[in-house]
Design an enzyme around this catalytic site. Structure first.
Site, PDB file in Angstrom:
ATOM      1  N   GLU A   1      -6.551  10.040 -14.200  1.00 27.90           N
ATOM      2  CA  GLU A   1      -6.720  10.192 -12.754  1.00 27.90           C
ATOM      3  C   GLU A   1      -5.953  11.400 -12.226  1.00 27.90           C
ATOM      4  O   GLU A   1      -6.475  12.192 -11.438  1.00 27.90           O
ATOM      5  CB  GLU A   1      -6.231   8.930 -12.035  1.00 27.90           C
ATOM      6  CG  GLU A   1      -7.219   7.791 -12.011  1.00 27.90           C
ATOM      7  CD  GLU A   1      -8.299   7.989 -10.955  1.00 27.90           C
ATOM      8  OE1 GLU A   1      -7.987   8.446  -9.835  1.00 27.90           O
ATOM      9  OE2 GLU A   1      -9.455   7.695 -11.266  1.00 27.90           O
TER      10      GLU A   1
ATOM     11  N   SER B   1     -25.768   6.239 -16.311  1.00 26.25           N
ATOM     12  CA  SER B   1     -25.457   5.072 -15.495  1.00 26.25           C
ATOM     13  C   SER B   1     -26.744   4.466 -14.957  1.00 26.25           C
ATOM     14  O   SER B   1     -27.779   5.137 -14.889  1.00 26.25           O
ATOM     15  CB  SER B   1     -24.535   5.446 -14.331  1.00 26.25           C
ATOM     16  OG  SER B   1     -25.264   6.087 -13.303  1.00 26.25           O
TER      17      SER B   1
ATOM     18  N   LEU C   1     -12.041  -0.452  -3.359  1.00 29.70           N
ATOM     19  CA  LEU C   1     -11.912  -1.560  -4.305  1.00 29.70           C
ATOM     20  C   LEU C   1     -11.743  -1.062  -5.734  1.00 29.70           C
ATOM     21  O   LEU C   1     -11.899  -1.812  -6.689  1.00 29.70           O
ATOM     22  CB  LEU C   1     -13.130  -2.486  -4.214  1.00 29.70           C
ATOM     23  CG  LEU C   1     -13.379  -3.084  -2.832  1.00 29.70           C
ATOM     24  CD1 LEU C   1     -14.605  -4.001  -2.866  1.00 29.70           C
ATOM     25  CD2 LEU C   1     -12.164  -3.853  -2.330  1.00 29.70           C
TER      26      LEU C   1
ATOM     27  N   GLY D   1     -16.514   3.833  -3.058  1.00 26.52           N
ATOM     28  CA  GLY D   1     -15.991   4.347  -1.804  1.00 26.52           C
ATOM     29  C   GLY D   1     -15.485   3.289  -0.851  1.00 26.52           C
ATOM     30  O   GLY D   1     -15.215   3.575   0.316  1.00 26.52           O
ATOM     31  N   ALA D   2     -15.341   2.059  -1.336  1.00 32.12           N
ATOM     32  CA  ALA D   2     -14.957   0.951  -0.468  1.00 32.12           C
ATOM     33  C   ALA D   2     -13.481   0.588  -0.586  1.00 32.12           C
ATOM     34  O   ALA D   2     -13.029  -0.374   0.023  1.00 32.12           O
ATOM     35  CB  ALA D   2     -15.806  -0.287  -0.792  1.00 32.12           C
TER      36      ALA D   2
ATOM     37  N   ASP E   1      -3.842   0.256  -9.550  1.00 31.55           N
ATOM     38  CA  ASP E   1      -5.229  -0.154  -9.718  1.00 31.55           C
ATOM     39  C   ASP E   1      -5.541  -0.533 -11.153  1.00 31.55           C
ATOM     40  O   ASP E   1      -6.135  -1.586 -11.427  1.00 31.55           O
ATOM     41  CB  ASP E   1      -6.160   0.957  -9.247  1.00 31.55           C
ATOM     42  CG  ASP E   1      -6.031   1.237  -7.762  1.00 31.55           C
ATOM     43  OD1 ASP E   1      -5.388   0.437  -7.065  1.00 31.55           O
ATOM     44  OD2 ASP E   1      -6.575   2.256  -7.306  1.00 31.55           O
TER      45      ASP E   1
ATOM     46  N   GLU F   1       0.830  -1.206   0.000  1.00 36.88           N
ATOM     47  CA  GLU F   1       0.000   0.000   0.000  1.00 36.88           C
ATOM     48  C   GLU F   1       0.860   1.251   0.000  1.00 36.88           C
ATOM     49  O   GLU F   1       1.815   1.376   0.778  1.00 36.88           O
ATOM     50  CB  GLU F   1      -0.890  -0.008   1.247  1.00 36.88           C
ATOM     51  CG  GLU F   1      -2.327   0.349   0.967  1.00 36.88           C
ATOM     52  CD  GLU F   1      -3.019  -0.665   0.077  1.00 36.88           C
ATOM     53  OE1 GLU F   1      -3.199  -0.357  -1.129  1.00 36.88           O
ATOM     54  OE2 GLU F   1      -3.397  -1.744   0.541  1.00 36.88           O
ATOM     55  N   HIS F   2       0.537   2.175  -0.893  1.00 33.78           N
ATOM     56  CA  HIS F   2       1.257   3.444  -1.054  1.00 33.78           C
ATOM     57  C   HIS F   2       2.710   3.229  -1.464  1.00 33.78           C
ATOM     58  O   HIS F   2       3.559   4.096  -1.249  1.00 33.78           O
ATOM     59  CB  HIS F   2       1.169   4.294   0.216  1.00 33.78           C
ATOM     60  CG  HIS F   2      -0.189   4.879   0.442  1.00 33.78           C
ATOM     61  ND1 HIS F   2      -0.543   6.144   0.052  1.00 33.78           N
ATOM     62  CD2 HIS F   2      -1.303   4.341   1.003  1.00 33.78           C
ATOM     63  CE1 HIS F   2      -1.799   6.380   0.373  1.00 33.78           C
ATOM     64  NE2 HIS F   2      -2.294   5.293   0.942  1.00 33.78           N
TER      65      HIS F   2
ATOM     66  N   ASP G   1       3.174   2.191  -4.762  1.00 41.19           N
ATOM     67  CA  ASP G   1       3.172   2.301  -6.225  1.00 41.19           C
ATOM     68  C   ASP G   1       3.748   3.623  -6.711  1.00 41.19           C
ATOM     69  O   ASP G   1       4.611   3.653  -7.586  1.00 41.19           O
ATOM     70  CB  ASP G   1       1.787   2.038  -6.815  1.00 41.19           C
ATOM     71  CG  ASP G   1       0.698   2.962  -6.309  1.00 41.19           C
ATOM     72  OD1 ASP G   1       0.905   3.662  -5.296  1.00 41.19           O
ATOM     73  OD2 ASP G   1      -0.382   2.991  -6.934  1.00 41.19           O
TER      74      ASP G   1
END
Length: 386
Positions: free
Chosen positions: A164, A71, A129, A126-127, A176, A37-38, A40
């Site tokens: 992004e 959507s 994923l 917001g999870a 991701d 995590e963090h 990349d």
């Protein structure tokens, strides 16, 4: 391959909204980061996998420069844009992700046509994923196919990263979209974020009698918010002071010297990244040599580092992790950018119900909203459905 449920409905909905059938349907998965995590954006190592939750898009090329989008979730309604005037300041809600992809492709010199696009997704938002990257990856593989642009997976990774960073405004790395575009069933994606080298590593929890549970705490987070950017700035400062290109170039043996050069907070941030890179490498070794039952302690150590050194956890994530461990999980950690989102718990199949029940009770007793708990398994990366 079997067509996922809902594809026929998506095609019919598209025709009813836009007046004709789509040119095709594409999907891209969300991802779980098993560990790393963090690391990349510090040119380090990560080990995510694509999950069996996807964003699906039905798309038709238009003869003009108009982009019309809708959507199946939310209440935003039909949105219009023009490929000749894509503006981050005017993009709203989920539409900033497909529009960001179109903008990034234009920046590469690709002539992007107008499109009609209908989005459906079962990746929880917001999870932690990567629901946003799932949308971006579904859109970019669709546009790549429809325009015959011939973009490689690496091209698409970099284009969605630019979307992004420069359109959405989230300073994320390449993990991701790499998982979403390059994932495979039964495999985790071992990614070197410096040169984008990828190796697929066996990760078949089910065959080992395990289940990987996602515990969505319902605490929403956003990568475009200040916490993520502040952590990235700390890492960049640490690299500058230590005289390296990126924290990837700092080893465990360098930490003692670093502690004397950095302020206490920056040192903690650096220590997390350095030790997390080491944990990724050890996890890969264990998965290839011994299988998933051997990695529990590394998941636990990763969470402690994110909680204490990088300070990106929250009370709900800590409660989920600790409760899952006490109820029988072999290892657990928060996953994703932090400040909310989800935890993962690597759990023996015969302890799944105990872990689910214990976490649910703990959240109720703490007065937290009920978490959403569900299993995920490594799945195929982005592809064309029809």
């Amino acid at each position: 391959m079997s067509v996922p449920a809902g594809i026929g409905e998506l095609r019919s909905r598209f025709a009813s909204v836009f007046g004709a059938a789509p040119d095709g349907l594409w999907q891209a998965p969300g991802r779980v980061n098993l560990i790393g995590e963090h690391t990349d954006y510090n040119e380090g190592y990560v080990l995510p996998f694509a999950i069996d939750r996807t964003a699906r898009v039905a798309v038709r090329v238009r003869p003009d420069s108009t982009v019309r989008m809708l959507s199946t979730f939310g209440n935003q309604g039909l949105t219009h844009a023009d490929t000749g005037a894509l503006d981050p300041a005017r993009a709203r809600g989920w539409t900033k992700y497909p529009l960001g992809v179109l903008w990034a492709l234009e920046q590469r010199g690709l002539a992007v046509p107008g499109l009609d696009l209908l989005l459906d997704s079962d990746v929880p938002r917001g999870a932690g994923l990567s629901s946003s990257h799932a949308i971006e990856c579904a859109v970019i593989v669709a546009v790549n196919d429809l325009t015959r642009a011939g973009l490689s997976a690496q091209d698409m990774v970099l284009a969605t990263q630019r979307a992004e960073n420069d359109f959405v405004g989230a300073p994320t790395g390449i993990m991701d979209q790499s998982a979403s575009l390059r994932g495979a069933a039964g495999r985790a994606v071992f990614l070197d974020c410096r040169d984008q080298a990828v190796r697929l590593v066996p990760f078949d929890a089910e065959a080992a009698g395990l289940v990987l549970l996602v515990i969505d705490t319902k605490v929403s987070h956003s990568h475009a918010s200040g916490g993520y950017a502040a952590r990235r700035a700390s890492c960049e400062l640490g690299a500058e002071v230590l005289g390296v290109r990126a924290l990837r170039d700092v080893g465990l043996s360098d930490l003692e010297e670093a502690s004397g050069l950095l302020d206490a907070e920056t040192f903690r941030r650096v220590r997390h990244v350095v030790t997390e890179n080491d944990r990724v490498l050890r996890t890969v070794e264990l998965l290839e040599a011994s299988g998933p039952r051997a990695i529990g302690a590394l998941l636990d150590d990763s969470h402690a580092s994110m909680r204490d050194d990088f300070e990106i956890s929250c009370p709900e994530l800590d409660l989920a992790v600790e409760t899952a461990r006490h109820a029988g999980a072999l290892g657990a950690r928060m996953t994703g950018g932090g400040f909310g989102g989800s935890a993962i718990a690597l759990t023996p199949a015969d302890a799944e119900r105990a872990v689910r029940d214990a976490v649910g009770r703990a959240f109720t007793q703490a007065g937290y909203a009920a978490p959403d708990i569900f299993p995920v398994r490594p799945a195929a990366g982005a592809l064309r459905l029809a």
